[in-house]
Design a protein around this motif. Sequence first.
Motif, mmCIF file in Angstrom:
data_model
loop_
_atom_site.group_PDB
_atom_site.id
_atom_site.type_symbol
_atom_site.label_atom_id
_atom_site.label_comp_id
_atom_site.label_asym_id
_atom_site.label_seq_id
_atom_site.Cartn_x
_atom_site.Cartn_y
_atom_site.Cartn_z
ATOM 1 N N ALA A 335 0.830 -1.201 0.000
ATOM 2 C CA ALA A 335 0.000 0.000 0.000
ATOM 3 C C ALA A 335 0.865 1.252 0.000
ATOM 4 O O ALA A 335 2.016 1.237 0.460
ATOM 5 N N PHE A 357 -3.305 0.421 -3.499
ATOM 6 C CA PHE A 357 -3.061 -0.942 -3.015
ATOM 7 C C PHE A 357 -2.672 -1.789 -4.216
ATOM 8 O O PHE A 357 -3.266 -1.675 -5.293
ATOM 9 N N VAL A 369 -5.127 -6.428 4.088
ATOM 10 C CA VAL A 369 -5.299 -5.069 3.572
ATOM 11 C C VAL A 369 -5.034 -4.043 4.668
ATOM 12 O O VAL A 369 -4.340 -3.045 4.459
#
Length: 486
Positions: A335, A357, A369
């Motif tokens: 990210a 991302f 994530v």
Amino acid sequence: MILGIDIGTSVTKAALIDRDGTSHHHASTSSALIKGPDGQVEQDLDDVMDSVARVAREVVHSASGPIDAVAITAQGDGLWLRDAQGRAVRNPMSWMDARASSIVARWGEGGADSVTERVFRLTGSGVFPGSHAGLLAWLSEHEPESLEKAAVAGYCADAVLQRLTGEITVDASDASLPFLNVTTREYVTEALELCGIAKWQHLLSAPAAVDKVFTLDAAGAELLGLPAGTPVSSGPYDLQACSFGAGAEHAGDGTVIIGTTLACQVFTRDTTIRPEFEPAGMWLCTPDPDLYLRVMPSMVGTAGIDWMLSMFRLEPSDLTGLLEQSPPGANGVRALSFLSPAGERAPFVDPLARGQFTGLTIANTRADVVRALCESVVFAARHCLEVPGFDGELSASGGGVRSTAWAQLLADTMGTPIWIPHEAQVGIRGAAQVAWKRLGTPVDTDAWRQQRTRLDPNPDAHAALDAVYREYLAELGAARTRWNNA
């Protein structure tokens, strides 16, 4: 005891600080952010003063003994225009305000001969949309009548101080960015000329002497519920106050403040403006005339994490578990955490910076994530500390380090022990420390520094994260090219 007041962007806090560094009788209240089109973020000075009065009176009412002084610290940057009586001539413009982004982008054109580069070579500080440079330039183009009505173009702390004491002044830490020669503490007219705003230099107050103490006037005394004549110390502003409060004070010592945004800073006695640095960050005066603070105040931070958690309908309390469910490197998810509409301001300035991302597959989980975003914030912290050359102790504070897992992630990424202060009110604590020194009765800072917990890095996690950090820098370089060639 000292009454410490910390006026943040959306929360005002107060506490009583004893000479041993402990705090008592905490109070906090919110103040409003007024958001508009084109990235406008403003505040209401009267609303801010109401917040100061509320928390101060609550704490003063709880005091069991006399209060020696008031110590003020506050958010920095932005533009707080006032008249000679301290009334706002327009709503204060926040440091988060993005309306000057196009102006700052224009200043960055031209490589080594750009306005941004030339100002940096003169003052050692970068310019960004929410700094005095960008906001004064925007007003000069779009709203010159506000500048014409103003007697002073200042900051939050000196706006509050004026209402409490009647004095028009500014702490040198606030005044440093972006027009001050921090070694002489005088404004560099050429820097204002480069930004096209030299005609407004008369609105910039001369920085106060390092040992200057003010006193509450009748109006300020009534507002706070204290006797008129009570000493008042204003500054340094919140980033620097947090460093002192967290235990950093020597050249080479660094501090990471993981809050809404991410502030990384290193004390130094080096007076060199290094040409290899990108024109970003801040070079600030401190209460010690021979000690400076190099600050890289990144726009990334817990605001991005909060956004991510809300997307997944999670709570901040879920963060530790999510970080533990995904290994270092987040199972290949990467990210970039540049989620602010104003772009980035350190360790580089780019109003066009945006988040991303990569590496996602259907095998990844939400824990991957979230961890990837947390890792990118901590990688930004390491990047910001490497630029000014951190080589001493590293302290950490702010809401982010309340998560033990995230604090450990910072230690593992840096590969060095992290010192976390026991007291959460580090900004108030640092402002009080400076106030006692200005009053001529300095505290035992070595004893204050003992009130911290040491968190050591995990060698295996550091090795894994070090490799991912190198990937982060490469992806950042590619993204910067893409942002500016879109």
